[in-house]
Design a protein around this motif. Structure first.
Motif, PDB file in Angstrom:
ATOM      1  N   ARG A  69      45.807  40.829  41.092  1.00 36.14           N
ATOM      2  CA  ARG A  69      44.641  40.539  41.918  1.00 36.14           C
ATOM      3  C   ARG A  69      43.351  40.379  41.124  1.00 36.14           C
ATOM      4  O   ARG A  69      42.351  39.925  41.670  1.00 36.14           O
ATOM      5  N   ASP A  70      43.337  40.742  39.839  1.00 35.94           N
ATOM      6  CA  ASP A  70      42.102  40.608  39.066  1.00 35.94           C
ATOM      7  C   ASP A  70      41.571  39.179  39.100  1.00 35.94           C
ATOM      8  O   ASP A  70      40.360  38.955  39.184  1.00 35.94           O
ATOM      9  N   SER A  71      42.483  38.208  39.024  1.00 34.62           N
ATOM     10  CA  SER A  71      42.041  36.811  39.050  1.00 34.62           C
ATOM     11  C   SER A  71      41.576  36.375  40.432  1.00 34.62           C
ATOM     12  O   SER A  71      40.935  35.337  40.573  1.00 34.62           O
ATOM     13  N   PHE A  72      41.911  37.188  41.453  1.00 32.61           N
ATOM     14  CA  PHE A  72      41.522  36.851  42.820  1.00 32.61           C
ATOM     15  C   PHE A  72      40.264  37.597  43.276  1.00 32.61           C
ATOM     16  O   PHE A  72      39.722  37.303  44.343  1.00 32.61           O
ATOM     17  N   LEU A  73      39.815  38.595  42.498  1.00 32.26           N
ATOM     18  CA  LEU A  73      38.713  39.447  42.954  1.00 32.26           C
ATOM     19  C   LEU A  73      37.440  38.655  43.207  1.00 32.26           C
ATOM     20  O   LEU A  73      36.804  38.797  44.258  1.00 32.26           O
ATOM     21  N   GLN A  74      37.054  37.829  42.235  1.00 29.83           N
ATOM     22  CA  GLN A  74      35.793  37.083  42.388  1.00 29.83           C
ATOM     23  C   GLN A  74      35.843  36.112  43.563  1.00 29.83           C
ATOM     24  O   GLN A  74      34.922  36.113  44.407  1.00 29.83           O
TER      25      GLN A  74
END
Length: 947
Positions: A400-405
């Protein structure tokens, strides 16, 4: 994912109301028209239309129109153009329907007839709504409304179209999510239909009204209404609509067996009649497949659910094309199913389709894409729901890190839309309902923002998260305060006085409705109430039009920087709590630093909180306090992690959330000694939101106690003998001494009437009420403050309180039972009696969380005023009063927080009285200044003489 999209009104049923309206009109023409041939052709056309023979129906109408032109009967010609416009509408040729009504208006310029012109406006508002031309729709609604106001006889001349007009307004408000206003207008439509025996309207409007009750959470009432509609409806098209609604309602009650039976009935109607008249049943068929999808999803038949949603989507594309709110809903329903099944990629794809179905800009295709709302939106509500779904899915991916922003940006846009939607609501009840839903969304956004903050340590994530939180805190209360300020600046006083009169009439009717009455009397009052609500809404809209739109739509949420600059000094900190299912977020803001903390707060922590609350709220008599361990645990959970960031802090502003609203933080214990309450270290005041913390800084008074109103209605035992008095309102003998310590105008016992309060509150800068009060957590409108019972009308109810203005008042002290308690509204806080004074403009309210104890309340009040008169700010004066209590003779007898902790300050903490030393210093400074001036003049003249 959290989804709060409830039942949707069947707006496409409106065309049937127009048809029924035309039938009512043609019946009137039978008695007055001199042209029976025209009348007969019209009737044949209407019968053909209802039978699904559109071409034949249009042929009959064209013949009738030809006769009108031959005899130069222009009003009748215009009338037939309007009534026959439903035929091209039913065929899907909406532009032709609009052209016919517009042509009729051109004809009516030569031969004006109000009743026919009203019909044109009513139809055009409906037609434009169907193609989402909301500005044009609103214009025609306003023209129709103005005609009704100028010519009330229109209801008698054309009742069918008046009922259709109010139904259309109800549909409009429903589509914007203002279910309260929708209900009011649909109630009016139903009243017209009943009064004029418009059988065709009764079932349709009753069905639409049922959807509002379902939207407002009263599903059982919705079921009752739609069953009534179904019982006297014989048209298959209508029957399938009502049956589908019943299936949806039972599904929302988690009764799939009952839902299945009604869906099966709807399927049978569609199978029987849909093949004969497919044009009639296109939209109902889409809804049928959507409801089957919901049923299969609820009963874990995933494959069937997906197939049903796909069928609904396919039919919606064929019927509406690629852009329509109902298409967006179908995609969103499917996306939610896939999300619940763990198919996150499939869910994300369908949420994007849902976004594109209501966004008129470039399609959303990539992960970071967002719709350009400035390029046009068909439905802001549906776009907001789709965005929230997309953001929810983004937060669930394992990587999910790539989806956070992108998730955070999506939440920001959704909450921006939510604020735009809220500002368009007309009544506070609708805003309250919407605010409860949006507060949950803010919690989801906070979790994403906190993850980004922890990952990057970038300050702007903290700032944005705080601003978003503030935008959802007590927004209804903030909007009301802002509207009052704008009205005061832009609206003449005589118009505001008229608005107050309308509010009082409305409140009076509501209070009468609370009394036991016969069914006939109740129904009659309910109709009066509907008329008053419509009149108040119309007048309020006229007032708001006087305020420039840039001011009405401009809302600035409180930012971290603004808090630090305007609210805090070196010794004051603001603590903003946000409580979620598993976590507690706290923003700690001082002049020198800002910290954002996340702490676990699950079942065990909430159990501790509940135990502490119970130990505080229950009257202990003379029993020892049993809440020490819970208070110490509460301190460790709620406050200890914040302690390192509160060096040199002596004053706290605390914004509580959910269950924390019931807790006086003063009772938290820092050690196991049993005496180290947080009160000893900090003065504490509470706020609904940072923007409501300091409304305006008051100017301290240099003189005596001017403008003070103090009342003690139950100070003598003899008042028990009054026949109007509720026997549960016992004497409060110490209250007489309490108001003596306050000063100013004092009214005790028989003098302390409701009328005296209403006569003097407007000229009082301090109001102190030492009396009884009752809070009804289930029905807030039944909460009241009691005055001396000189008549049956001795209670000041919540609705009456909210009609009063306290902009002139600096402080209200409610030394009464549980005036700070009330029903807890998520995102809005406690709907207490104290909130009514804040709503009216008072910046500071000292109130009680539980039943006040007569003697200790009197002592605390006396000591608080003692310190106030020394020039001490309100929060510190209240703190010192409680510390005085600890060292008083009472402390040994009443050694329990129940007796001192219930009194809390909400709002501003200004200095009300200037201290005598400040006065002396000011006089000394003035004397020194004057002496300097005289000395200067003397020296100047001396030098002139001796030059």
């Amino acid at each position: 994912m959290f989804c709060f999209c409830k039942g949707k009104i069947v707006s496409w049923i409106g065309v049937w109301l127009l048809i029924f309206a035309s039938l009512d009109i043609s019946a009137q023409h039978k008695s007055v028209s001199a042209e029976p041939a025209i009348r007969d052709l019209q009737t044949q056309g209407e019968v053909a239309y209802q039978s699904g023979k559109h071409a034949q129906a249009m042929l009959y109408f064209k013949k009738a129109i030809t006769l009108c032109l031959r005899y130069n009967n222009l009003p009748r010609y215009a009338d037939l153009l309007i009534e026959s416009s439903t035929i091209p509408y039913g065929q899907g040729n909406l532009p032709q329907a609009i052209r016919q009504c517009e042509k009729a208006l051109q004809v009516l310029k030569k031969a004006p007839v109000d009743s026919i012109r009203f019909k044109a406006y009513s139809n055009l508002s409906f037609y434009h709504s169907q193609v989402f031309q909301m500005e044009q729709m609103q214009q025609y609604l306003e023209r129709a409304e103005q005609m009704l106001e100028d010519n009330p006889r229109l209801t008698t001349l054309t009742p069918g179209y008046v009922a259709a007009y109010y139904n259309q307004k109800g549909v409009y408000y429903n589509d914007t999510g203002d279910f309260v206003q929708a209900t009011t207008n649909l109630e009016k439509a139903l009243a017209v239909a009943k009064e004029y025996h418009l059988s065709g309207h009764l079932s349709a409007v009753t069905n639409n009204l049922s959807t509002q009750y379902e939207n407002l959470g009263n599903t059982h009432k919705a079921i009752t209404l739609v069953k009534q509609a179904l019982s006297f409806e014989r048209t298959p098209y209508q029957q399938i609509v009502y049956t589908l609604n019943l299936g949806r309602y039972y599904l929302s009650l988690n009764k799939p067996k009952e839902a299945f039976q009604y869906l099966k009935q709807a399927q049978q109607i569609d199978d029987t009649y849909g093949r004969e008249n497919p044009d009639y049943f296109k939209e109902s068929k889409i809804t049928l497949y959507q409801n089957w999808g919901s049923y299969y999803a609820a009963t874990q038949q995933v494959t069937r659910a997906v197939q049903s949603y796909d069928k609904a989507i396919m039919l919606a594309h064929a019927h509406w094309g690629d852009k329509h709110p109902s298409l967006s809903i179908a995609y969103r329903d499917k996306a939610q199913l896939l999300e619940n099944q763990g198919d996150l990629n499939g869910a994300l794809a369908n949420y994007r389709h849902a976004i594109n179905a209501v966004s008129l800009g470039s399609p959303v295709t990539e992960l970071h894409d967002l719709p350009a709302i400035q390029e046009g939106v068909l439905s802001e509500r549906e776009l907001m729901y789709a965005l929230l779904g997309q953001a929810s899915v983004m937060g669930k991916f394992s990587n999910r890190d790539s989806f956070l922003q992108p998730a955070f940006e999506t939440y920001k846009l959704a909450l921006h839309l939510a604020e735009r939607i809220r500002l368009n609501y007309d009544v506070s009840d609708a805003k309250l309902l919407f605010g409860q839903q949006i507060s949950v969304v803010n919690e989801q956004a906070l979790r994403i923002a906190y993850a980004l903050y922890q990952k990057t340590q970038q300050y702007h994530y903290l700032k944005t998260a705080f601003t978003l939180t503030e935008s959802t805190r007590a927004s209804t209360l903030s909007d009301a305060r802002r509207e009052q300020t704008l009205k005061k600046a832009w609206v003449p006083q005589e118009l505001l006085t008229k608005e107050d009169g309308l509010k009082k009439e409305l409140t009076s009717t509501k209070l009468h409705l609370q009394q036991p009455r016969s069914r006939k009397q109740h129904d009659s009052l309910k109709l009066i109430l509907v008329e008053q609500e419509l009149a108040l809404d119309k007048f309020r809209q006229q007032l708001l039009q006087r305020i420039p739109s840039r001011h009405r739509q401009s809302v600035e949420s409180m930012s971290v920087d603004t808090v630090r600059e305007k609210l805090l000094d070196n010794h004051t900190a603001l603590l903003s709590y946000v409580l979620t299912e598993q976590d507690l977020f706290v923003f700690v803001i001082t002049q020198f630093r800002v910290k954002w903390i996340r702490m676990p707060f699950g079942k065990s922590q909430k159990a501790t909180l509940a135990a502490l609350q119970q130990s505080l709220y229950d009257n202990p008599g003379l029993s020892p306090y049993k809440g020490h361990s819970a208070a110490q645990a509460g301190y460790r959970q709620l406050f200890l992690p914040l302690k390192p960031y509160l060096q040199d802090i002596k004053r706290l502003i605390i914004i509580r959330d959910k269950e924390l609203n019931y807790l006086p933080f003063e009772t938290l214990e820092t050690t196991a000694s049993g005496r180290d309450f947080l009160l000893r270290s900090y003065s504490i005041r509470y706020a609904y939101g940072a923007s409501l913390t300091q409304v305006h800084a008051s100017t301290p008074w240099t003189g005596g106690p001017n403008g003070i109103l103090a009342m003690a209605p139950f100070s003598e035992t003899s008042s028990q003998k009054n026949s109007f008095r509720d026997t549960s309102l016992l004497p409060l003998p110490a209250s007489r001494e309490e108001i003596r310590s306050v000063g100013g105008l004092q009214y005790a016992n028989r003098q302390a009437t409701k009328q005296e309060f209403l006569d003097h509150y407007a000229s009082s800068q301090i109001i102190h009420l030492a009396t009884h009060a009752r809070t009804d957590d289930r029905e807030a409108e039944r909460s009241f403050i009691a005055f001396y019972p000189d008549s049956a009308d001795y209670k000041l109810y919540t609705d009456e309180l909210y009609n009063l203005s306290f902009n002139h008042t600096q402080m209200v002290v409610l030394s009464a039972c549980e005036t700070g308690r009330g029903r807890l509204h998520r995102g809005e806080g406690l709907m207490s009696l104290a909130r009514g004074f804040l709503y009216g403009g008072c910046p500071s309210v000292v109130t009680t969380l539980w039943n006040a104890h007569d003697q200790t309340a009197a002592y605390l009040s006396e000591r608080m005023y003692f310190h106030l008169r020394k020039g001490v700010p309100i929060d510190q004066a209240l703190q010192l009063a409680k510390l005085d209590f600890f060292s008083s003779d009472m402390a040994a007898l009443y050694d329990h927080p129940y007796y001192w902790a219930n009194l809390v300050l909400i709002g501003d903490a200004s200095v009300l009285y200037e201290s005598k030393w400040a006065t002396i210093n000011r006089i000394s400074a003035g004397f020194f200044l004057l002496s300097s001036i005289f000395l200067g003049l003397f020296l100047a003249r001396y030098w002139q003489r001796h030059r």
